[in-house]
Design a protein around this motif. Structure first.
Motif, PDB file in Angstrom:
ATOM      1  N   PRO A 203      35.047  42.458  44.822  1.00 40.95           N
ATOM      2  CA  PRO A 203      35.409  41.526  45.897  1.00 40.95           C
ATOM      3  C   PRO A 203      35.667  40.095  45.455  1.00 40.95           C
ATOM      4  CG  PRO A 203      33.073  42.104  46.010  1.00 40.95           C
ATOM      5  CD  PRO A 203      33.693  43.020  45.005  1.00 40.95           C
ATOM      6  N   LEU A 204      34.885  39.565  44.512  1.00 40.92           N
ATOM      7  CA  LEU A 204      35.044  38.156  44.160  1.00 40.92           C
ATOM      8  C   LEU A 204      36.388  37.874  43.518  1.00 40.92           C
ATOM      9  CD1 LEU A 204      31.558  36.889  42.937  1.00 40.92           C
ATOM     10  CD2 LEU A 204      32.531  36.958  45.222  1.00 40.92           C
ATOM     11  N   ARG A 205      36.936  38.865  42.819  1.00 36.83           N
ATOM     12  CA  ARG A 205      38.256  38.668  42.236  1.00 36.83           C
ATOM     13  C   ARG A 205      39.301  38.475  43.336  1.00 36.83           C
ATOM     14  NH1 ARG A 205      41.238  42.675  38.196  1.00 36.83           N
ATOM     15  NH2 ARG A 205      39.562  44.054  38.854  1.00 36.83           N
ATOM     16  N   ALA A 206      39.203  39.288  44.380  1.00 36.67           N
ATOM     17  CA  ALA A 206      40.132  39.162  45.506  1.00 36.67           C
ATOM     18  C   ALA A 206      39.972  37.815  46.201  1.00 36.67           C
ATOM     19  CB  ALA A 206      39.901  40.298  46.496  1.00 36.67           C
TER      20      ALA A 206
ATOM     21  N   SER B 295      47.300  36.326  41.110  1.00 35.45           N
ATOM     22  CA  SER B 295      46.507  35.887  39.964  1.00 35.45           C
ATOM     23  C   SER B 295      46.106  37.041  39.060  1.00 35.45           C
ATOM     24  CB  SER B 295      45.231  35.173  40.438  1.00 35.45           C
ATOM     25  OG  SER B 295      45.526  33.954  41.068  1.00 35.45           O
ATOM     26  N   PHE B 296      46.082  36.750  37.773  1.00 32.81           N
ATOM     27  CA  PHE B 296      45.480  37.628  36.782  1.00 32.81           C
ATOM     28  C   PHE B 296      44.442  36.792  36.046  1.00 32.81           C
ATOM     29  CE2 PHE B 296      45.025  39.204  32.473  1.00 32.81           C
ATOM     30  CZ  PHE B 296      44.855  40.562  32.668  1.00 32.81           C
ATOM     31  N   PHE B 297      43.213  37.315  35.943  1.00 34.54           N
ATOM     32  CA  PHE B 297      42.122  36.513  35.399  1.00 34.54           C
ATOM     33  C   PHE B 297      41.830  36.853  33.939  1.00 34.54           C
ATOM     34  CE2 PHE B 297      41.325  36.523  40.023  1.00 34.54           C
ATOM     35  CZ  PHE B 297      41.494  35.160  40.227  1.00 34.54           C
TER      36      PHE B 297
ATOM     37  N   THR C 230      38.887  43.561  29.789  1.00 32.37           N
ATOM     38  CA  THR C 230      37.603  44.094  30.258  1.00 32.37           C
ATOM     39  C   THR C 230      36.802  43.054  31.029  1.00 32.37           C
ATOM     40  OG1 THR C 230      37.495  45.637  28.405  1.00 32.37           O
ATOM     41  CG2 THR C 230      35.418  45.133  29.539  1.00 32.37           C
ATOM     42  N   PHE C 231      36.722  41.848  30.493  1.00 33.82           N
ATOM     43  CA  PHE C 231      35.814  40.856  31.072  1.00 33.82           C
ATOM     44  C   PHE C 231      36.507  39.820  31.948  1.00 33.82           C
ATOM     45  CE2 PHE C 231      33.554  42.214  27.149  1.00 33.82           C
ATOM     46  CZ  PHE C 231      32.466  42.802  27.777  1.00 33.82           C
ATOM     47  N   GLY C 232      37.822  39.731  31.903  1.00 36.87           N
ATOM     48  CA  GLY C 232      38.525  38.763  32.733  1.00 36.87           C
ATOM     49  C   GLY C 232      38.289  39.026  34.213  1.00 36.87           C
TER      50      GLY C 232
END
Length: 454
Positions: free
Chosen positions: A129-132, A149-151, A334-336
């Motif tokens: 959820p936090l990525r969204a 966005s891509f993190f 993996t970690f982004g």
């Protein structure tokens, strides 16, 4: 024989566990003793020499004085950090620009601790959820129609992702970067970076990169024309709106708007590397806002994680980012975008907005810039120029050795500054955006004192 080897390994493992427990106990301590500090310093020097890279010890000697080359940092807060002996330093290096909201801002630390109570990393398969939520916030605060966005975990990773998106966007393979640019040191990002010392050992790099003088719109225009004529059409232009490692170089008036127009004319993408200029550093949330120019892709990192978590992002408009819609796994990490990093980034943006730190950067930056210029009056034989935007300030000297001596002297007086990777004659002043006026006064006074002592 086998039993002896097992016993040896077991003994070694016991020694390792004892060592780790000692380190963890030191981390656990609210304060350390003089004896602790001595042990930490000794272990740090030996560890760098034997297990990290002895070159770092020699490097430190070039920017600090005498026995302080072994200064070992241990704690930080606000605009300062302390070494193991308890000496406090005003941080005007700011981790090369990561501490925009200060060292260990309580709200950023709290967000990470709160998130850690129920999940640290995501499963990779379910929707996190936090990525969204962070993606929504970025779409709301970034310029123009930047939306998706891509993190990532760092600035280099952000640039790499941007280059791959640009490659997927069209069948073009030519990229234009600029002289004195710094975009990172992985192979793709290094192809855009300009300094030959970093590039030569790894040549040939990614094919198709051309470098033009930063700020020279006519040279850029001719490069576009030539690339078009010979069938090597430009995929994207990669730029720092204000060059950081190049020596805090501001673009000429209207330059970035003209770059945008050229990209539109030739159908190329515009990538802004705001790894150092973003998150309020220049007096706006993003430096592109200063120049009223909207990129197709925006690269972020450094201060994006609030100086607490490694975090970066690539934000693009829909027409550009949609190349990843059909297969989101064309570029992954993996970690982004992990929950802890997203929590830190969300809290960081909140602090920047709540405390109005971009505007404060503009105000305090002007104060600091004027104070440094006044301090340099009468020393024009040493100081070539003091320039900057917001709290991104560069002091350029006529000679390298003057810059090094200023850095050494200021460190000895409790102010950390550093040179730039491209131009060793220029030292940067990039404190947290939360720096107090009294601390800014101390920086100015220290610069004046050291300058007069040379």
């Amino acid at each position: 024989m086998v039993n002896a080897q097992v016993e040896t390994i077991d003994t070694k493992h016991e020694q390792v566990k004892d060592y780790i427990n000692k380190v963890l106990s030191l981390i656990e301590k609210p304060t350390i003793t003089a004896e602790d500090a001595k042990w930490i310093t000794s272990e740090t020097i030996n560890g760098f020499r034997e297990n990290i890279n002895p070159g770092f010890l020699e490097y430190r000697k070039t920017v600090t004085l005498d026995n302080q080359f072994a200064a070992v940092e241990w704690s930080d807060e606000g605009s300062c950090f302390k070494d193991v002996n308890g000496k406090s330093y005003i941080d005007c290096l700011g981790g090369f620009g990561i501490y925009n909201v200060g060292h260990r801002h309580p709200k950023v630390v709290k967000a990470v601790k709160d998130q850690l109570q129920h999940q640290a990393l995501h499963s990779q398969d379910l929707l996190d959820p936090l990525r969204a939520m962070l993606g929504k916030v970025l779409a709301d605060i970034t310029p123009g129609d930047l939306k998706y966005s891509f993190f990532t975990n760092s600035g280099t990773e952000s640039v790499e992702a941007a280059l791959k998106i640009a490659k997927m966007y069209s069948d073009r393979t030519t990229f234009i970067s600029t002289t004195r640019a710094f975009h990172g040191k992985s192979l793709g990002a290094l192809s855009g970076t300009a300094k030959g010392m970093f590039r030569k050992p790894f040549l040939p790099l990614i094919p198709g990169f051309r470098h033009v003088p930063f700020g020279d719109i006519d040279f850029l225009r001719k490069t576009f024309e030539i690339c078009s004529q010979v069938g090597e059409d430009v995929a994207a232009v990669l730029l720092e709106p204000i060059q950081g490692e190049g020596g805090i170089i501001l673009p000429p008036e209207n330059y970035l708007k003209e770059v945008r127009a050229l990209c539109d004319q030739y159908g190329a993408l515009l990538i802004f590397d705001e790894v150092q200029t973003g998150m309020g550093r220049t007096g706006k949330m993003f430096a592109s806002e200063l120049f009223d120019v909207e990129p197709d892709i925006l690269c972020l990192a450094k201060a994006f994680g609030g100086g607490v978590m490694p975090a970066g992002a690539v934000v693009a408009n829909e027409k550009t980012f949609q190349v990843l819609f059909d297969n989101p796994f064309m570029h992954t990490t993996t970690f982004g975008g992990n929950p802890l990093a997203c929590a830190a980034a969300l809290a960081t943006i909140n602090v920047l907005l709540e405390e109005n730190l971009p505007a404060r950067a503009a105000e305090v930056g002007e104060y600091l810039l004027n104070g440094l210029r006044e301090a340099a009056t009468g020393h024009e034989d040493k100081v070539m120029e003091i320039r900057g935007q917001g709290l991104m300030i560069g002091i350029e000297f006529h000679l390298d050795e003057v810059g090094y001596n200023i850095s050494k002297g200021m460190f000895d007086e409790g102010v950390l500054v550093a040179g730039t990777l491209i131009n060793s004659k220029t030292i940067r002043i990039e404190p947290p955006l939360t720096i107090a006026i009294e601390e800014a006064d101390e920086v100015i006074a220290t610069f004046k004192k050291v300058l007069e002592s040379l």
